[in-house]
Design a protein around this motif. Structure first.
Motif, PDB file in Angstrom:
ATOM      1  N   UNK A 124       0.825  -1.096  -0.548  1.00 53.57           N
ATOM      2  CA  UNK A 124       0.170   0.266  -0.421  1.00 53.57           C
ATOM      3  C   UNK A 124       0.396   1.147   0.402  1.00 53.57           C
ATOM      4  N   UNK A 125       2.148   1.357   0.412  1.00 52.23           N
ATOM      5  CA  UNK A 125       2.891   2.251   0.492  1.00 52.23           C
ATOM      6  C   UNK A 125       2.583   3.238   2.020  1.00 52.23           C
ATOM      7  N   UNK A 126       1.754   2.047   2.743  1.00 53.66           N
ATOM      8  CA  UNK A 126       1.380   3.527   4.042  1.00 53.66           C
ATOM      9  C   UNK A 126       1.961   2.992   5.104  1.00 53.66           C
ATOM     10  N   UNK A 162      -2.612   0.071  13.429  1.00 51.50           N
ATOM     11  CA  UNK A 162      -2.686   0.559  12.372  1.00 51.50           C
ATOM     12  C   UNK A 162      -4.085   1.985  13.106  1.00 51.50           C
ATOM     13  N   UNK A 163      -5.318   1.309  12.625  1.00 53.13           N
ATOM     14  CA  UNK A 163      -5.952   2.807  13.063  1.00 53.13           C
ATOM     15  C   UNK A 163      -5.855   3.581  13.555  1.00 53.13           C
ATOM     16  N   UNK A 164      -5.339   3.558  15.407  1.00 54.63           N
ATOM     17  CA  UNK A 164      -4.972   5.028  16.117  1.00 54.63           C
ATOM     18  C   UNK A 164      -4.236   5.565  15.014  1.00 54.63           C
ATOM     19  N   UNK A 209      -4.652   8.132  12.938  1.00 54.67           N
ATOM     20  CA  UNK A 209      -5.286   9.479  12.697  1.00 54.67           C
ATOM     21  C   UNK A 209      -3.931  10.630  12.881  1.00 54.67           C
ATOM     22  N   UNK A 210      -4.409  11.689  11.847  1.00 52.56           N
ATOM     23  CA  UNK A 210      -3.673  12.666  11.999  1.00 52.56           C
ATOM     24  C   UNK A 210      -2.936  12.847  10.893  1.00 52.56           C
ATOM     25  N   UNK A 211      -2.295  11.182  10.769  1.00 53.28           N
ATOM     26  CA  UNK A 211      -1.287  10.905   9.447  1.00 53.28           C
ATOM     27  C   UNK A 211      -1.811  10.624   8.119  1.00 53.28           C
ATOM     28  N   UNK A 212      -2.667  10.129   8.050  1.00 49.50           N
ATOM     29  CA  UNK A 212      -3.038   9.432   6.591  1.00 49.50           C
ATOM     30  C   UNK A 212      -4.910   9.503   6.435  1.00 49.50           C
TER      31      UNK A 212
END
Length: 179
Positions: free
Chosen positions: A38-40, A49-51, A54-57
């Motif tokens: 994904x490149x994430x 990952x969900x938290x 936050x604020x990054x993606x």
């Protein structure tokens, strides 16, 4: 037989497989695979990952190609799970490419391309899903809780989806064999 060094190299990559190596040859945990596909660039257990996003993606409840779906921790998934959306088939059915789900050759960890994921949430919001499982040849019976989708800015890996994904098969898995 795959080289252990190739597996380690793929696991260490932040966003892409080694030159010449196939993403689909990966064997290991879901997190490094999802990061490479994904490149994430998020690290740590899948359920975190969900938290961390936050604020990054951007985050949301709508599947998009290249988005990472975050499965919450549960009795069946004590570390959660992450997978990458490889194809949107219709409003409640998508395909995933992920690692470390079904057994292949008697072992977990292998990458799987274009497997069915079906939304079974009462509100059609992707908060509860069923996933195709190789051992049963269809959707597994377990319903998994989902935090949502994380949307990256980079282009997903070229091998995210196959040349001829089976949309009809995905719909049959989702609706004809629905429990």
């Amino acid at each position: 037989m795959r080289s252990p060094l190739l597996a380690l190299a793929l696991a260490a990559l932040p966003a892409a497989p080694a030159s010449g190596a196939s993403l689909l040859d990966y064997v290991g945990q879901c997190v490094p695979f999802a990061r490479a596909a994904s490149g994430i660039a998020i690290y740590g257990d899948a359920w975190t990952w969900w938290e961390q996003a936050a604020g990054r993606y951007r985050r949301g409840s709508t599947p998009r190609v290249g988005a990472v779906i975050v499965f919450e921790r549960s009795a069946q998934l004590r570390l959660g799970h992450v997978a990458v959306v490889s194809r949107v088939v219709e409003a409640r059915t998508v395909m995933l490419t992920h690692a470390n789900w079904s057994r292949q050759n008697g072992a977990r960890g292998h990458a799987e391309q274009d497997v069915t994921l079906h939304d079974v949430s009462p509100g059609n919001d992707w908060s509860r899903v069923r996933v195709w499982y190789r051992d049963t040849g269809g959707l597994g019976g377990t319903v998994y809780p989902v935090a949502g989708f994380i949307y990256g800015d980079a282009a997903p890996a070229a091998e995210l989806t196959g040349a001829a994904p089976d949309d009809v098969g995905a719909l049959i898995d989702a609706y004809v064999t629905a429990r």
